[in-house]
Scaffold this active site. Structure first.
Site, PDB file in Angstrom:
ATOM      1  N   ASP A  13      43.489  35.691  36.996  1.00  0.00           N
ATOM      2  CA  ASP A  13      43.170  37.073  36.621  1.00  0.00           C
ATOM      3  C   ASP A  13      44.254  38.077  37.025  1.00  0.00           C
ATOM      4  OD1 ASP A  13      40.769  36.075  35.639  1.00  0.00           O
ATOM      5  OD2 ASP A  13      39.732  36.398  37.539  1.00  0.00           O
ATOM      6  N   GLY A  15      46.516  39.180  35.059  1.00  0.00           N
ATOM      7  CA  GLY A  15      46.854  40.053  33.914  1.00  0.00           C
ATOM      8  C   GLY A  15      47.759  39.337  32.918  1.00  0.00           C
ATOM      9  N   LYS A  16      47.650  38.005  32.891  1.00  0.00           N
ATOM     10  CA  LYS A  16      48.527  37.194  32.029  1.00  0.00           C
ATOM     11  C   LYS A  16      48.385  37.568  30.553  1.00  0.00           C
ATOM     12  CE  LYS A  16      46.432  33.622  33.839  1.00  0.00           C
ATOM     13  NZ  LYS A  16      45.717  34.241  34.973  1.00  0.00           N
ATOM     14  N   GLY A  40      39.828  33.828  31.031  1.00  0.00           N
ATOM     15  CA  GLY A  40      39.430  35.038  30.324  1.00  0.00           C
ATOM     16  C   GLY A  40      40.635  35.959  30.388  1.00  0.00           C
ATOM     17  N   HIS A  41      41.332  36.077  29.278  1.00  0.00           N
ATOM     18  CA  HIS A  41      42.569  36.874  29.246  1.00  0.00           C
ATOM     19  C   HIS A  41      42.319  38.153  28.460  1.00  0.00           C
ATOM     20  CE1 HIS A  41      45.217  33.062  30.039  1.00  0.00           C
ATOM     21  NE2 HIS A  41      44.328  33.307  30.979  1.00  0.00           N
ATOM     22  N   THR A 129      33.378  27.994  36.762  1.00  0.00           N
ATOM     23  CA  THR A 129      32.946  28.884  35.682  1.00  0.00           C
ATOM     24  C   THR A 129      31.824  28.246  34.870  1.00  0.00           C
ATOM     25  OG1 THR A 129      34.634  27.975  34.226  1.00  0.00           O
ATOM     26  CG2 THR A 129      35.239  29.935  35.484  1.00  0.00           C
ATOM     27  N   GLN A 221      44.607  30.429  34.610  1.00  0.00           N
ATOM     28  CA  GLN A 221      44.328  30.376  36.046  1.00  0.00           C
ATOM     29  C   GLN A 221      45.572  30.830  36.831  1.00  0.00           C
ATOM     30  OE1 GLN A 221      43.188  27.257  34.120  1.00  0.00           O
ATOM     31  NE2 GLN A 221      41.622  28.758  33.719  1.00  0.00           N
TER      32      GLN A 221
HETATM   33  P1  GDP Z   1      44.261  37.202  33.096  1.00  0.00           P
HETATM   34  O1  GDP Z   1      43.174  36.192  33.192  1.00  0.00           O
HETATM   35  O2  GDP Z   1      45.418  36.880  33.986  1.00  0.00           O
HETATM   36  O3  GDP Z   1      44.707  37.464  31.681  1.00  0.00           O
HETATM   37  O4  GDP Z   1      43.640  38.559  33.640  1.00  0.00           O
HETATM   38  P2  GDP Z   1      42.154  39.150  33.331  1.00  0.00           P
HETATM   39  O5  GDP Z   1      42.143  39.677  31.956  1.00  0.00           O
HETATM   40  O6  GDP Z   1      41.112  38.165  33.694  1.00  0.00           O
HETATM   41  O7  GDP Z   1      42.062  40.275  34.428  1.00  0.00           O
HETATM   42  C1  GDP Z   1      42.939  41.323  34.466  1.00  0.00           C
HETATM   43  C2  GDP Z   1      42.124  42.633  34.335  1.00  0.00           C
HETATM   44  O8  GDP Z   1      42.928  43.726  34.723  1.00  0.00           O
HETATM   45  C3  GDP Z   1      41.703  42.930  32.914  1.00  0.00           C
HETATM   46  O9  GDP Z   1      40.491  43.620  32.935  1.00  0.00           O
HETATM   47  C4  GDP Z   1      42.832  43.822  32.396  1.00  0.00           C
HETATM   48  O10 GDP Z   1      42.415  44.694  31.347  1.00  0.00           O
HETATM   49  C5  GDP Z   1      43.148  44.604  33.634  1.00  0.00           C
HETATM   50  N1  GDP Z   1      44.557  45.020  33.783  1.00  0.00           N
HETATM   51  C6  GDP Z   1      45.681  44.383  33.411  1.00  0.00           C
HETATM   52  N2  GDP Z   1      46.768  45.062  33.837  1.00  0.00           N
HETATM   53  C7  GDP Z   1      46.315  46.148  34.474  1.00  0.00           C
HETATM   54  C8  GDP Z   1      46.949  47.231  35.164  1.00  0.00           C
HETATM   55  O11 GDP Z   1      48.166  47.320  35.282  1.00  0.00           O
HETATM   56  N3  GDP Z   1      46.118  48.163  35.737  1.00  0.00           N
HETATM   57  C9  GDP Z   1      44.769  48.100  35.653  1.00  0.00           C
HETATM   58  N4  GDP Z   1      44.060  49.047  36.241  1.00  0.00           N
HETATM   59  N5  GDP Z   1      44.144  47.104  35.019  1.00  0.00           N
HETATM   60  C10 GDP Z   1      44.906  46.129  34.451  1.00  0.00           C
HETATM   61  P1  IMO Z   2      42.258  33.083  34.142  1.00  0.00           P
HETATM   62  O1  IMO Z   2      43.089  32.279  33.164  1.00  0.00           O
HETATM   63  C1  IMO Z   2      40.122  33.210  37.943  1.00  0.00           C
HETATM   64  C2  IMO Z   2      38.208  29.483  39.265  1.00  0.00           C
HETATM   65  C3  IMO Z   2      36.699  29.457  39.315  1.00  0.00           C
HETATM   66  C4  IMO Z   2      36.486  28.467  40.431  1.00  0.00           C
HETATM   67  C5  IMO Z   2      37.611  27.450  40.222  1.00  0.00           C
HETATM   68  C6  IMO Z   2      37.199  26.214  39.449  1.00  0.00           C
HETATM   69  O2  IMO Z   2      41.387  34.098  33.476  1.00  0.00           O
HETATM   70  O3  IMO Z   2      43.106  33.638  35.234  1.00  0.00           O
HETATM   71  P2  IMO Z   2      36.627  25.737  36.889  1.00  0.00           P
HETATM   72  O4  IMO Z   2      35.609  26.343  35.983  1.00  0.00           O
HETATM   73  O5  IMO Z   2      38.039  25.887  36.402  1.00  0.00           O
HETATM   74  O6  IMO Z   2      36.319  24.317  37.253  1.00  0.00           O
HETATM   75  O7  IMO Z   2      36.503  26.576  38.267  1.00  0.00           O
HETATM   76  O8  IMO Z   2      38.616  28.147  39.509  1.00  0.00           O
HETATM   77  N1  IMO Z   2      38.785  29.883  37.961  1.00  0.00           N
HETATM   78  C7  IMO Z   2      39.347  31.074  37.722  1.00  0.00           C
HETATM   79  N2  IMO Z   2      39.465  32.164  38.498  1.00  0.00           N
HETATM   80  N3  IMO Z   2      40.682  33.202  36.721  1.00  0.00           N
HETATM   81  C8  IMO Z   2      40.590  32.110  35.930  1.00  0.00           C
HETATM   82  O9  IMO Z   2      41.233  32.010  34.743  1.00  0.00           O
HETATM   83  C9  IMO Z   2      39.858  30.982  36.407  1.00  0.00           C
HETATM   84  N4  IMO Z   2      39.556  29.770  35.900  1.00  0.00           N
HETATM   85  C10 IMO Z   2      38.912  29.104  36.865  1.00  0.00           C
HETATM   86  O10 IMO Z   2      36.168  30.720  39.613  1.00  0.00           O
HETATM   87  O11 IMO Z   2      36.704  29.089  41.685  1.00  0.00           O
HETATM   88 MG    MG Z   3      41.116  36.091  33.615  1.00  0.00          MG
END
Ligand code: GDP
Ligand code: IMO
Ligand code: MG
Length: 422
Positions: A13, A15-16, A40-41, A129, A221
C-alpha cells in the site's frame, strides 16, 4: 532494451498503482508479475477513483499493452467483476489486456481453504486478505495447481480432481465445504475470461524488448511481505522483490534496468506480524486519519508508525533499487517533529540489521528527530516550491538509503506528483 521494475519497499500500500499510472506514458507495456487480488492499487484522476486488484495500473493512458504475467494468481470471479466495471466505464480493456497462460487459477475451494487455515491458526493467524492467495501458491509449488492455459483443454477433469482434494483438506480442517454458489459464479466468469487473449507472456515480453519497446513491471504487496525476505511467516506467498519480475514474467536478470522503490514518508502495515516502529498513541491515530489508512481491499484499519530506515535499507539492498519514490509526504505536512528509525536495539544491543525473528525478541527502535516543515504542500507543482525542512528530510533519507529520491507524491491525485530528477 531493459525492463524497469516498480515495487513496494514496505508492507504494501505504498502507492504503487498511482505511480505506475503516472509513469505509463513513458512505456509501451505494463506487466504485473506476482500476487493476485490481495492487491488493491488505487488511482485517482479527473475526479474519479479506481481500485485495481488483478489488472495492471497501465490501462488508463495511451492504450498501452497490459499483461497479467505468469507469476500472478488469478480469480476469474474477481477478475470479471473488476474488468466488467472498467469496460462499463469506457476502458477498451479487451484491446489492451492479455493474460499469461501460466498464471495460476484461484479456485472457489482455495478461498475456503484460506479461511479455514486462518481459523486453524487461531491467535497466530496471518490476517490474510482471504482471497485464497496462500492455498493457490501452495498448490503451484506442490505441483497441483491449475493454470489459465488449462481452461482450454480437458478442464473439467482437472478441476474435479483439485476440488476433491481440497474438499478433503477442508473437512480435516473443519472448514466450510459449501462451494455450490461460488462455483456457479466461477464457471460463468471463466467464460468471460476466455474472451481475452491468452498468451505465452514470456515470449511476447521478450519480443517486445527485441523490438525496442519499453516495459514496466508492476509489483504488488511490498518487500517486507516477500515470502523469502519479508517478516516470515507474516508475509504473502509470492516473491514481491525485483527477482520476482524475472520469475513472474520470464525476463532474464540481465534485462532488469531501473528498479523504482516506493515508500511512504512514514510506514503502515495491515494484518498481523512485526512492525517495529508502530505507534499506538495519538500520533499513530493522526497518521491513520490524515493518511486515510484503511485497506483498499478489505477496509481494515492499517497500523501506522514512523518511517523505518532499517527495514528500508534492507529493502533497497535485496531489490537493487536505483530510484526512490516517496509517497504521501503531505500526510506529514502538519507535524512539527518527524521521527525516523535509524537502528534497532535488539535485546539491548544496537543493530542496523532486520532481525530473523522480529516478534521473538525485545526490539526497540532508535530514532533521529527531524524538524517538520509545517507547510501545506498539496498544491505544489515544482520542487522549487519545497520548504527547506522538507528538502532536509529528503536529503537525510537519501544519505541513509544511498539512493536518490526521484519522485515525491504530495496527494492522491495523478497531478499531485513532482519529479525531482529523471
Ligand atoms: P498500492 O497498493 O501500493 O497501490 O497503494 P494503495 O492504493 O493500496 O494505497 C495507497 C493509498 O494512498 C490510496 O488510497 C491512494 O489514493 C493514496 N495515495 C497515494 N499517493 C498519495 C499521496 O501522495 N498522498 C496522499 N494523501 N494519498 C496518497
Ligand atoms: P498491495 O499490492 C498490504 C498482507 C495481508 C496479510 C499478508 C498475507 O495493495 O500493496 P495474503 O492475502 O496475501 O495471503 O495476506 O499480506 N497483504 C497486503 N498488505 N497491501 C497488499 O497489497 C497486500 N497483500 C497482502 O494483509 O498480512
Ligand atoms: Mg494496496
Amino acid at each position: 532494451m531493459k525492463v524497469d521494475v516498480l515495487l513496494g519497499l514496505q508492507w504494501g500500500d505504498e502507492g504503487k498503482g498511482k505511480v505506475v499510472d503516472v509513469l505509463t506514458p513513458r512505456y509501451d507495456v505494463v506487466a504485473r508479475f506476482q500476487g493476485g487480488p490481495n492487491a488493491g492499487h488505487t488511482l485517482e484522476f479527473e475526479g474519479k477513483k479506481y481500485v485495481l486488484r488483478s489488472i495492471p495500473s497501465g490501462i488508463f493512458q495511451n492504450n498501452n499493452i497490459n499483461i497479467i504475467g505468469g507469476g500472478v494468481v488469478l480469480d476469474p470471479v474477481l477478475f470479471a467483476e473488476e474488468a466488467r466495471a472498467l469496460e462499463s466505464s469506457g476502458v477498451a480493456l479487451k484491446e489492451m489486456l492479455r493474460i499469461s497462460r501460466k498464471a495460476h487459477l484461484i479456485l472457489p475451494t482455495h478461498r475456503k481453504l484460506d479461511a479455514a487455515n486462518e481459523k486453524a491458526k487461531g491467535a497466530a493467524k496471518i490476517g490474510t486478505t482471504g482471497k485464497g492467495i496462500g492455498p493457490t501458491y501452495t498448490d503451484k509449488i506442490s505441483r497441483n495447481g491449475l493454470r489459465v492455459g488449462d481452461l482450454l483443454h480437458n478442464f473439467d477433469e482437472k478441476y474435479a480432481a483439485a476440488k476433491a482434494r481440497h474438499l478433503s483438506m477442508l473437512k480435516a480442517l473443519d472448514g466450510d465445504t459449501d462451494v455450490a454458489e461460488l462455483e456457479k459464479q466461477w464457471f460463468e466468469a471463466v467464460e468471460y475470461l476466455k474472451e481475452y487473449p491468452i498468451i505465452d507472456s514470456e515470449y511476447d515480453i521478450n519480443e517486445y524488448l527485441c523490438q525496442g519497446k519499453k516495459v514496466l513491471c508492476e509489483g504488488a504487496q511490498g518487500t517486507m511481505l516477500d515470502v523469502d525476505f519479508g517478516s516470515y511467516p507474516f508475509v504473502t506467498s509470492s516473491n514481491t522483490v525485483s527477482a520476482g519480475a524475472c520469475t513472474g514474467l520470464g525476463v532474464a536478470p540481465s534485462r532488469i534496468g531501473d528498479v523504482y522503490g516506493i515508500f511512504k514518508a512514514y510506514c503502515t502495515r495491515v494484518g498481523s506480524g512485526p512492525f517495529p516502529t508502530e505507534l499506538f498513541d495519538e500520533t499513530g491515530r493522526k497518521l491513520r486519519d490524515l493518511g486515510h489508512e484503511y485497506g483498499a481491499v478489505t477496509g481494515r484499519e492499517r497500523r501506522c508508525g514512523w518511517i523505518d530506515l532499517v527495514a528500508l535499507r534492507y529493502a533497497v539492498m535485496v531489490n537493487g533499487v536505483t530510484k526512490l519514490i516517496m509517497m504521501k509526504s503531505d500526510v506529514l505536512d502538519g507535524f512539527s517533529v518527524i521521527k525516523a528509525c535509524t537502528a534497532y536495539k535488539v535485546n539491548g544491543e544496537e543493530t542496523k540489521r532486520f532481525p530473523f525473528d522480529a516478534t521473538g525478541v525485545e526490539l526497540e527502535p532508535v530514532y533521529t528527530e527531524l524538524p517538520g516543515w509545517n507547510t501545506d504542500m498539496t498544491a505544489m507543482k515544482s520542487h522549487e516550491e519545497f520548504p527547506a525542512q522538507f528538502n532536509d528530510y529528503v536529503a537525510f533519507l537519501e544519505k541513509e538509503l544511498g539512493v536518490p529520491v526521484c519522485i515525491v507524491s504530495v496527494g492522491p491525485d495523478r497531478s499531485q506528483t513532482i519529479e525531482l530528477r529523471k
